[in-house]
Motif scaffolding. Sequence first.
Motif, PDB file in Angstrom:
ATOM      1  N   TYR A 528     -83.124 -39.389 -31.526  1.00  0.00           N
ATOM      2  CA  TYR A 528     -83.949 -40.332 -30.782  1.00  0.00           C
ATOM      3  C   TYR A 528     -84.461 -39.671 -29.500  1.00  0.00           C
ATOM      4  O   TYR A 528     -83.794 -38.818 -28.915  1.00  0.00           O
ATOM      5  CB  TYR A 528     -83.143 -41.587 -30.439  1.00  0.00           C
ATOM      6  CG  TYR A 528     -83.993 -42.801 -30.187  1.00  0.00           C
ATOM      7  CD1 TYR A 528     -84.623 -43.448 -31.241  1.00  0.00           C
ATOM      8  CD2 TYR A 528     -84.174 -43.305 -28.902  1.00  0.00           C
ATOM      9  CE1 TYR A 528     -85.410 -44.573 -31.027  1.00  0.00           C
ATOM     10  CE2 TYR A 528     -84.960 -44.432 -28.672  1.00  0.00           C
ATOM     11  CZ  TYR A 528     -85.575 -45.059 -29.746  1.00  0.00           C
ATOM     12  OH  TYR A 528     -86.357 -46.166 -29.527  1.00  0.00           O
ATOM     13  N   SER A 533     -88.660 -34.993 -33.977  1.00  0.00           N
ATOM     14  CA  SER A 533     -88.133 -35.936 -34.974  1.00  0.00           C
ATOM     15  C   SER A 533     -89.149 -37.032 -35.268  1.00  0.00           C
ATOM     16  O   SER A 533     -89.331 -37.443 -36.426  1.00  0.00           O
ATOM     17  CB  SER A 533     -86.835 -36.579 -34.463  1.00  0.00           C
ATOM     18  OG  SER A 533     -85.726 -35.729 -34.611  1.00  0.00           O
ATOM     19  N   ALA A 534     -89.801 -37.537 -34.229  1.00  0.00           N
ATOM     20  CA  ALA A 534     -90.724 -38.656 -34.405  1.00  0.00           C
ATOM     21  C   ALA A 534     -91.851 -38.297 -35.362  1.00  0.00           C
ATOM     22  O   ALA A 534     -92.263 -39.126 -36.198  1.00  0.00           O
ATOM     23  CB  ALA A 534     -91.280 -39.092 -33.054  1.00  0.00           C
ATOM     24  N   VAL A 537     -90.757 -38.524 -38.845  1.00  0.00           N
ATOM     25  CA  VAL A 537     -90.705 -39.927 -39.253  1.00  0.00           C
ATOM     26  C   VAL A 537     -92.099 -40.427 -39.612  1.00  0.00           C
ATOM     27  O   VAL A 537     -92.283 -41.145 -40.609  1.00  0.00           O
ATOM     28  CB  VAL A 537     -90.075 -40.783 -38.138  1.00  0.00           C
ATOM     29  CG1 VAL A 537     -90.229 -42.268 -38.444  1.00  0.00           C
ATOM     30  CG2 VAL A 537     -88.601 -40.417 -37.954  1.00  0.00           C
ATOM     31  N   TYR A 562     -81.855 -42.562 -37.233  1.00  0.00           N
ATOM     32  CA  TYR A 562     -81.744 -41.835 -35.970  1.00  0.00           C
ATOM     33  C   TYR A 562     -80.281 -41.739 -35.561  1.00  0.00           C
ATOM     34  O   TYR A 562     -79.452 -42.582 -35.919  1.00  0.00           O
ATOM     35  CB  TYR A 562     -82.520 -42.550 -34.856  1.00  0.00           C
ATOM     36  CG  TYR A 562     -83.991 -42.236 -34.811  1.00  0.00           C
ATOM     37  CD1 TYR A 562     -84.439 -40.982 -34.388  1.00  0.00           C
ATOM     38  CD2 TYR A 562     -84.944 -43.179 -35.176  1.00  0.00           C
ATOM     39  CE1 TYR A 562     -85.784 -40.690 -34.330  1.00  0.00           C
ATOM     40  CE2 TYR A 562     -86.295 -42.897 -35.121  1.00  0.00           C
ATOM     41  CZ  TYR A 562     -86.713 -41.644 -34.694  1.00  0.00           C
ATOM     42  OH  TYR A 562     -88.053 -41.355 -34.648  1.00  0.00           O
ATOM     43  N   TRP A 567     -79.425 -46.430 -32.473  1.00  0.00           N
ATOM     44  CA  TRP A 567     -80.796 -46.416 -32.995  1.00  0.00           C
ATOM     45  C   TRP A 567     -80.838 -46.088 -34.488  1.00  0.00           C
ATOM     46  O   TRP A 567     -81.921 -45.888 -35.038  1.00  0.00           O
ATOM     47  CB  TRP A 567     -81.635 -45.396 -32.226  1.00  0.00           C
ATOM     48  CG  TRP A 567     -81.799 -45.712 -30.780  1.00  0.00           C
ATOM     49  CD1 TRP A 567     -82.435 -46.792 -30.242  1.00  0.00           C
ATOM     50  CD2 TRP A 567     -81.309 -44.949 -29.675  1.00  0.00           C
ATOM     51  NE1 TRP A 567     -82.388 -46.744 -28.872  1.00  0.00           N
ATOM     52  CE2 TRP A 567     -81.695 -45.620 -28.485  1.00  0.00           C
ATOM     53  CE3 TRP A 567     -80.592 -43.766 -29.550  1.00  0.00           C
ATOM     54  CZ2 TRP A 567     -81.388 -45.153 -27.214  1.00  0.00           C
ATOM     55  CZ3 TRP A 567     -80.271 -43.293 -28.279  1.00  0.00           C
ATOM     56  CH2 TRP A 567     -80.665 -43.985 -27.128  1.00  0.00           C
ATOM     57  N   ASP A 570     -83.269 -48.177 -36.774  1.00  0.00           N
ATOM     58  CA  ASP A 570     -84.495 -48.674 -36.147  1.00  0.00           C
ATOM     59  C   ASP A 570     -85.682 -48.698 -37.105  1.00  0.00           C
ATOM     60  O   ASP A 570     -86.579 -49.536 -36.971  1.00  0.00           O
ATOM     61  CB  ASP A 570     -84.851 -47.814 -34.929  1.00  0.00           C
ATOM     62  CG  ASP A 570     -84.408 -48.450 -33.630  1.00  0.00           C
ATOM     63  OD1 ASP A 570     -83.452 -49.250 -33.666  1.00  0.00           O
ATOM     64  OD2 ASP A 570     -85.009 -48.153 -32.593  1.00  0.00           O
ATOM     65  N   MET A 571     -85.716 -47.770 -38.050  1.00  0.00           N
ATOM     66  CA  MET A 571     -86.874 -47.669 -38.934  1.00  0.00           C
ATOM     67  C   MET A 571     -86.752 -48.551 -40.170  1.00  0.00           C
ATOM     68  O   MET A 571     -87.667 -48.587 -40.989  1.00  0.00           O
ATOM     69  CB  MET A 571     -87.088 -46.213 -39.370  1.00  0.00           C
ATOM     70  CG  MET A 571     -87.288 -45.235 -38.228  1.00  0.00           C
ATOM     71  SD  MET A 571     -88.569 -45.724 -37.029  1.00  0.00           S
ATOM     72  CE  MET A 571     -89.999 -45.895 -38.067  1.00  0.00           C
ATOM     73  N   ARG A 584     -90.074 -42.542 -30.474  1.00  0.00           N
ATOM     74  CA  ARG A 584     -90.092 -42.704 -31.929  1.00  0.00           C
ATOM     75  C   ARG A 584     -91.518 -43.021 -32.364  1.00  0.00           C
ATOM     76  O   ARG A 584     -92.401 -43.190 -31.526  1.00  0.00           O
ATOM     77  CB  ARG A 584     -89.156 -43.849 -32.358  1.00  0.00           C
ATOM     78  CG  ARG A 584     -89.385 -45.130 -31.572  1.00  0.00           C
ATOM     79  CD  ARG A 584     -88.824 -46.356 -32.235  1.00  0.00           C
ATOM     80  NE  ARG A 584     -89.631 -46.758 -33.387  1.00  0.00           N
ATOM     81  CZ  ARG A 584     -89.323 -47.806 -34.157  1.00  0.00           C
ATOM     82  NH1 ARG A 584     -88.249 -48.528 -33.911  1.00  0.00           N
ATOM     83  NH2 ARG A 584     -90.097 -48.139 -35.179  1.00  0.00           N
TER      84      ARG A 584
END
Length: 596
Positions: A528, A533-534, A537, A562, A567, A570-571, A584
Motif C-alpha cells: 500500500y 504496486s498501484a 493493480v 495489499y 488494506w 481493499d480491492m 492505490r
Amino acid sequence: NTDKYGNQSASFNSFGKSSSQTSNSDVQPGNMQSSFHSHSDAYQQTQNSMQQLPNLSISPDSSGQLVQGLRGKSIGTSSGSGHLSSDQFLNTKNSMGNHQRRLGLQCASYGGSHSEEEYSELIYWQNIASDATFTSPYYNPQVQESKVASLHKTKYLTFEMDSSGWNNIRLGFETMVLLAHSMGRTLVLPPKRQITHGMPDIHGSKTISFDDFYDIKAINAKQNGLNIISMEDFLEREAVNGNLNSKTTGEAIYPPNNQVNWNNQNLNPLWSYISNISRSFNWSPGQCVLAFPAKGTDDQNLFSMMADVLIEKDGRPFPDYSEFQGKPVQVDGPTIERFREVLAGRRKICLYDSKMHAENDVVHIKAEENEQRLILPFYAFLFWEDWRQQLFALRFVRDNLVYNDAILCLAARMVKTIRDYVRQRSPENDGSYDAIHIRRGDFQIQFPSTQLSADAILSGLQDEIDPGRTIYVTTDERDLTFFEPLREVYDLKFIGDFGDMMKGVNPQFFGLAEQIVASRSRVFFGTYYSTFSAYIVRLRGYYSVKENQPGYMSGALQNTYYLPEQWKKDMSIYQAVHASFFAREFPIAWRDIDKF
C-alpha cells in the motif's frame, strides 16, 4: 530433484539467488527518495553475470524516411535515435505507416516471443476507431494545425517532469496528455533529463525521455486533436522567432542565449524563462477536481452545478466517498451524480473555461510545488461534464499509454519462462504463479506502517497462497536473505533468475517488465502507498474486464490484495476515489469504460 512438497525442481537460467536484487520504481509525495532503486553494484552483477544474447535494444526504421503525424510534426527516423527530432513543424494528415498502435505485439525485433500464443495474454488494450477521431470542444484545427506560426496563435501546454521516480513521473504524464487533449493544446514534452533515483540504461546513463517507454510517434500519429512536440521544436518555432512575450512587460523575450536544445542540462534557466512567458493556475489536486465543460462556449451550467453541490443546495449533505462503496454511479449517469462520486472531500471549484482558453497561449504546469504536484491517478483529478468524454479519457490511457513493444515483449518472455517452469516443476499445474511486491528501502522511513517482517509477510500470504506455489517477488530489498522465511514455504523467483534473458536489454525496462509479469499472476499482493504496486493493480483491472473475471462488472478484483492487513481486501469491493489518492488505484479506471 523434488522439494519438500514433492514438486519437481526445474531450473531457471539463474545466476545466483543471493545476489543483490535489481528493482522497480515508485516514489510517493513528500520528501520522495527512490524510483527504480538502482544500485550500481546490483546492476554490475547483473551485467557481468549474463550470457551474451543478441542486442534487443530498439532500432530505427530501416527505411530512414520521415513519418508524419496526422496532426503532429514530422518525425525523423533517419538519425537512428528513435526519438522525436527537430524537423520542420508540420501539422498535416498523412499515413501513419509503421507507427500506428498495433492491436498485437511485434516481438521479432526484440528477441521474441515469436508466436501470438506466447504474447496474446498480455494484450489488454484495444484499437477503437471512433476514439482516434475524438476531439475536445476547445480544439481548433485551423489554429493547432497551422504550418506557419505567425498566422495563428497556437495554444500550448508545457510541463516539468517530476523529480521523483518513474511511476510518479508516469502518473503526471498521463494527466498531462489528457490535459493537452482536453484543453485543445499542443503538448510540449520537457527535455530529456537524468532521473534522480533511476536505473541506468545499458550505457550507464540515467537520462530518460517519455519516448523511451511509450511509442510517442504512434500516439501522435493516431489521435485526432492531440499534437505532441519536443521542447526543442517549441523553442525553434515560437521562442527564437520572437513569438513569446513576457507576462509582465508584454514584450518579446527569448530563451537564455537563444538556446533551444536543453537535453540533459540544468533546466532551472529554461523553467524560469517558460514561467515568464506562460500562465500557471492554482490547481491543487488535494483541494479540487479540475472540470471540463461539454461545450467550450457554455461553461456556466457546469460551474453552477458544481457550486450547487458544494453548498448542498438540493438538501443532500456534502458527499462522502463511503456512500459509494459497492454502489458505483453509472458511467453514463447524470453529471451531478458522477461529480459527487469523485469529490472525495474537496470543496474548491477548478474549471477550465473559454476565457481561460482564449487569454492564455501557453499554460505551464510546474512539478515541484507540493500542493500542486500531480502525483495521483488522472481520473482522481480530472472530470468531464460529458460522460462520453470521460470514458474516452479512460480508454485513451488504457489503449494508448501502453509500454512499448520492447518492454512488453521482455515481459512476455518472462511470463512464458515462469509458466513453462511451473508446468515442468508440477505437471498438474496449468502454469499459474503468484506474485508479490515488497517495497522496503525508503518506505521504512516514509511509510513505516507498511513495513512488515518476513514472518508477518508470510502470515499475510498464507490464507490466499498455498504452500509450495511459485511466487514471483519484485522488490527493492537488496539483501534477499530477508525472504528466507518465505523461501522455506514457497518457491520464490526474482528478476535475477532471468539473467541470461536480460543481456542487451535496457535495464530501465526491468522494473516496468516486472509490473507486467506481476499483473499476470493468479494472486497478487502489493505494498500500500506504492505507485509501483498501484499500476500493477490497474493492469489487473484491465485484464479482469478483458477476461470477464469474477467481480469485473462491479470493478472488484477478487485475487488482488495489499499488505499490511488493514488494506488487504481493499480491492475486493468497489470504492470511489479518496485520499490518499496516490496510494492505490480505483475501479473507475476500468469498470464499464467501453460503453458508448
